[in-house]
Design an enzyme around this catalytic site. Structure first.
Site, PDB file in Angstrom:
ATOM      1  N   GLU A 117       3.530   1.898 -11.857  1.00 11.26           N
ATOM      2  CA  GLU A 117       4.958   1.762 -11.517  1.00 11.26           C
ATOM      3  C   GLU A 117       5.769   2.962 -12.006  1.00 11.26           C
ATOM      4  OE1 GLU A 117       5.951  -0.675  -9.629  1.00 11.26           O
ATOM      5  OE2 GLU A 117       4.095  -1.829  -9.702  1.00 11.26           O
ATOM      6  N   GLY A 171       0.815  -1.205   0.000  1.00 13.89           N
ATOM      7  CA  GLY A 171       0.000   0.000   0.000  1.00 13.89           C
ATOM      8  C   GLY A 171       0.846   1.252   0.000  1.00 13.89           C
ATOM      9  N   LEU A 172       1.082   1.798  -1.191  1.00 13.82           N
ATOM     10  CA  LEU A 172       1.897   3.005  -1.322  1.00 13.82           C
ATOM     11  C   LEU A 172       1.108   4.154  -1.937  1.00 13.82           C
ATOM     12  CD1 LEU A 172       4.672   4.427  -1.126  1.00 13.82           C
ATOM     13  CD2 LEU A 172       5.159   3.536  -3.421  1.00 13.82           C
TER      14      LEU A 172
END
Length: 382
Positions: A364, A126-127
């Site tokens: 990403e 979880g970022l």
């Protein structure tokens, strides 16, 4: 100086194992998983049995003791079959548990890392947040010290595996200042009454389950602060850089799958007595696609080699991810064009591949972010 562009026998064995697994066991699950947007958890069990969740980790720690090249081979072959499956695998085996292996306490490794390697527990990371994406320094999720542990408040967005996860690594700010050492990672066991997980419906990578998470006064005990210390921002950055090489291998697998589908269609489709591929316009498209894939392939595995040499830098990782993800997007679009009207029919895979490829010019780190990193590495300040 010697150059060797061949894969070892061990690498080829890994590729063969994953291909056979995909063809014999996993491919029949893809259509249902895509249509229902539900990931089959039994895949994690099977990956664990075959040692595919521990490819990147030492045998002494319960892993398979292989290298980053092997990791990229697994990603490439899974993505060739289904990017949704590869995405679930990646969020678990790299982002979800790599920091625990790298920094975790012996107890954290025993409780979380080992069962995750065996496929007994599913992990996620979880970022990203609704307002800041993956801009770590702009993070708003906060962790406040309370008796016996920490209280978390905030939100996380686009978190892969969250709806099916047994635990998540969650990044939170442990100090109010906008500085790197104020950001820490917490291992959050699920379900947690402070975590409200909303599964998201998606256009791409549908078989991979993704969520928006609202975090309200979620208690996390002291023994679930990663490494027993605050300030694990460098671990996050290191994990993201290496994972950019990994997702580039995912993109390579998608590009190959789209090309192979387009080539097969161009061989089978007859127009005015000729194979479609024998018309110059189509033959040239296929030639360009083939060249793009070959270039991306060796850049991806050069990046993997740099990881194994311990010399990967952020700019190299950005170049690898940029080229591979844009190749997957371009090749899959051309594959649809070669199919004509059939390209938007669900009985053909190219539409799904293109939707999935779109995710990786955004996820990403967007292509624009990668270009900023590269530009700064050559002396400019975009």
């Amino acid at each position: 100086m010697s150059l060797d562009f061949s894969f070892s026998a061990e690498h080829e064995s890994v590729r063969d194992t994953v291909r056979r697994l995909c063809q014999d066991e996993l491919a029949p699950l893809v259509v249902d998983a895509e249509e229902n947007e539900c990931f089959p958890r039994q895949a994690f069990t099977r990956w664990g049995e075959l040692g595919l969740l521990g490819v990147r980790y030492p045998e002494a720690d319960g892993g398979s003791g292989m290298d980053k090249v092997s990791d990229c081979i697994v990603r490439e072959e899974l993505s060739y079959m289904s990017q949704g499956f590869a995405s679930a695998w990646s969020a678990h085996t790299h982002l979800g548990i790599w920091p625990i292996w790298k920094t975790g306490t012996p107890d954290q490794r025993e409780r979380f890392f080992k069962p995750a390697l065996a496929g007994e527990k599913v992990a996620g990371f979880g970022l990203s947040e609704p307002d800041g994406g993956s801009n770590v320094r702009a993070m708003k999720t906060r962790a406040e010290r309370v008796p016996g542990g920490w209280k978390l408040n905030g939100s996380k967005l686009y978190i892969t595996n969250a709806p099916i996860a047994d635990f998540l690594l969650v990044a939170a700010r442990t100090e109010p200042e906008l500085k790197p050492d104020a950001i820490s990672l917490f291992i959050v066991e699920l379900p947690n009454p402070g975590f409200d997980i909303h599964k998201l419906r998606k256009e791409g990578i549908r078989s991979s389950e993704t969520a928006l998470i609202h975090i309200t006064d979620a208690f996390v005990p002291d023994d679930c602060l990663l490494g027993g210390r605050t300030g694990t921002y460098p671990v996050i950055l290191e994990s993201l850089s290496e994972n950019r090489v990994g997702v580039a291998a995912n993109a390579l697998g998608m590009a190959r799958a789209a090309f192979d589908a387009a080539k097969a269609f161009a061989e089978d489709r007859i127009v005015a007595g000729k194979r479609v591929g024998d018309y110059q316009a189509i033959g040239h498209k296929l030639a360009d696609m083939s060249a793009q894939i070959e270039a991306a392939k060796w850049l991806v595995y050069y990046g993997a080699w740099r990881v194994d040499q311990g010399t990967l830098d952020a700019a190299t990782a950005a170049r690898v991810k940029l080229v591979a993800s844009e190749t997957a997007l371009s090749v899959s679009e051309q594959a649809i064009r070669i199919h004509g009207g059939a390209g938007i029919m669900r009985e053909y895979p190219v539409g799904r591949i293109h939707r999935d490829a779109l995710v990786y010019v955004i996820g990403e780190g967007t292509s624009e972010v990668q270009r900023n990193i590269i530009a700064r590495s050559i002396g400019f300040k975009p």
